[in-house]
Write an enzyme that holds these catalytic residues in place. Structure first.
Site, PDB file in Angstrom:
ATOM      1  N   GLU A  62       0.841  -1.204   0.000  1.00  0.00           N
ATOM      2  CA  GLU A  62       0.000   0.000   0.000  1.00  0.00           C
ATOM      3  C   GLU A  62       0.875   1.252   0.000  1.00  0.00           C
ATOM      4  OE1 GLU A  62      -3.077   2.300   3.028  1.00  0.00           O
ATOM      5  OE2 GLU A  62      -2.505   0.220   3.425  1.00  0.00           O
ATOM      6  N   ASP A  66       0.939   3.846  -3.139  1.00  0.00           N
ATOM      7  CA  ASP A  66       0.621   5.262  -2.932  1.00  0.00           C
ATOM      8  C   ASP A  66       1.669   6.143  -3.602  1.00  0.00           C
ATOM      9  OD1 ASP A  66      -0.629   7.604  -1.499  1.00  0.00           O
ATOM     10  OD2 ASP A  66       1.302   7.607  -0.510  1.00  0.00           O
ATOM     11  N   ASN A 131      -7.250   1.418   0.273  1.00  0.00           N
ATOM     12  CA  ASN A 131      -5.990   0.811   0.715  1.00  0.00           C
ATOM     13  C   ASN A 131      -5.568  -0.328  -0.201  1.00  0.00           C
ATOM     14  OD1 ASN A 131      -6.069   2.570   2.853  1.00  0.00           O
ATOM     15  ND2 ASN A 131      -6.737   1.063   4.361  1.00  0.00           N
ATOM     16  N   GLU A 134      -4.408   0.806  -3.651  1.00  0.00           N
ATOM     17  CA  GLU A 134      -3.004   1.214  -3.642  1.00  0.00           C
ATOM     18  C   GLU A 134      -2.077   0.004  -3.550  1.00  0.00           C
ATOM     19  OE1 GLU A 134      -3.024   5.639  -1.636  1.00  0.00           O
ATOM     20  OE2 GLU A 134      -3.208   3.915  -0.294  1.00  0.00           O
TER      21      GLU A 134
END
Length: 246
Positions: A62, A66, A131, A134
């Site tokens: 994650e 991101d 979440n 990502e």
């Protein structure tokens, strides 16, 4: 029901095959190592460890996803908005990668169907959708590299959702707008928060937003943050003409 549970009784090869096909449909290209994607949907409640004793879950992916999403969106905005300064580009990127938008993207792809967890899905908050979206991007980067990661973001985020003209008018935080306006106009503001049990004993939070010692908006919500945002939105619409001139 998680896709892992649906195919639990099948052999490992059958399980991998079904998961592979499902992921390929979402990505638009075949994975090379399916293990990256399995990890991308493994919740920490599974308590799985690798051979070195490190946790196996999506949280590190994650973090990586991101960063990759932010980089690809930043490059797109840099090329498509040549007149935009740093502040403009940062604000536009924030609108595209807002938590609300990422949650919507995860929902659109129905990514929760793949989650392996010991926690019932109904106990997860809204952010689980963003979440794992990502974490999926992080898995793509490790599996296929930057070009495929960029391709996925282009097809799933930029092409269908990124319209720069429309995004310019999108508000992602009414509270930020109110605070920015108050600070510029040298106005004194404060949020008074109190717990409100509401009807039926449901735990709610009430907020009174005051500007220059005058209550300008009230709101209730299930969290302090949501109540503040709702009160700020009401204040914004009450002072929109003045704020839009800032």
């Amino acid at each position: 029901m998680s896709i892992f549970k649906k195919i639990f009784s099948k052999s490992r090869s059958q399980e991998d095959g079904i998961f592979f096909d499902s992921i390929q449909k979402i990505l638009g290209f075949p994975p090379i190592s399916i293990q990256f994607y399995k990890k991308a949907f493994t919740h920490r409640s599974s308590n799985r460890l690798d051979e070195n004793g490190h946790p196996i879950n999506y949280e590190r992916l994650e973090f990586l996803g991101d960063a990759m999403l932010s980089a690809v969106i930043a490059a797109h905005l840099f090329n498509k908005a040549p007149a935009g300064d740093e502040g403009y580009l940062t604000k536009m990127r924030s609108k595209i990668v807002s938590r609300e938008h990422l949650n919507d993207l995860g929902k659109d792809l129905n990514l929760v169907q793949f989650i392996e967890s010991k926690v019932p899905l109904q106990h997860f908050g809204e952010n689980i959708h963003g979440n794992i979206f990502e974490s999926l991007i992080g898995a793509i980067y490790l599996d296929r590299g930057y070009s495929y990661c960029e391709k996925f973001i282009q097809n799933s985020v930029i092409s269908p959702y990124v319209d720069i003209t429309r995004l310019e008018g999108k508000v992602i935080s009414y509270k930020s707008l109110v605070i920015e306006w108050c600070q510029k106009e040298k106005k004194i503001f404060h949020y008074d928060i109190f717990e409100d049990n509401g009807i039926g004993g449901e735990r709610l939070f009430g907020v009174k937003l005051s500007i220059d010692d005058k209550v300008v908006a009230r709101a209730r919500a299930t969290s302090k943050k949501k109540a503040e945002e709702k009160a700020s939105q009401r204040a914004y619409f009450a002072f929109q003409e003045k704020m839009d001139k800032k």
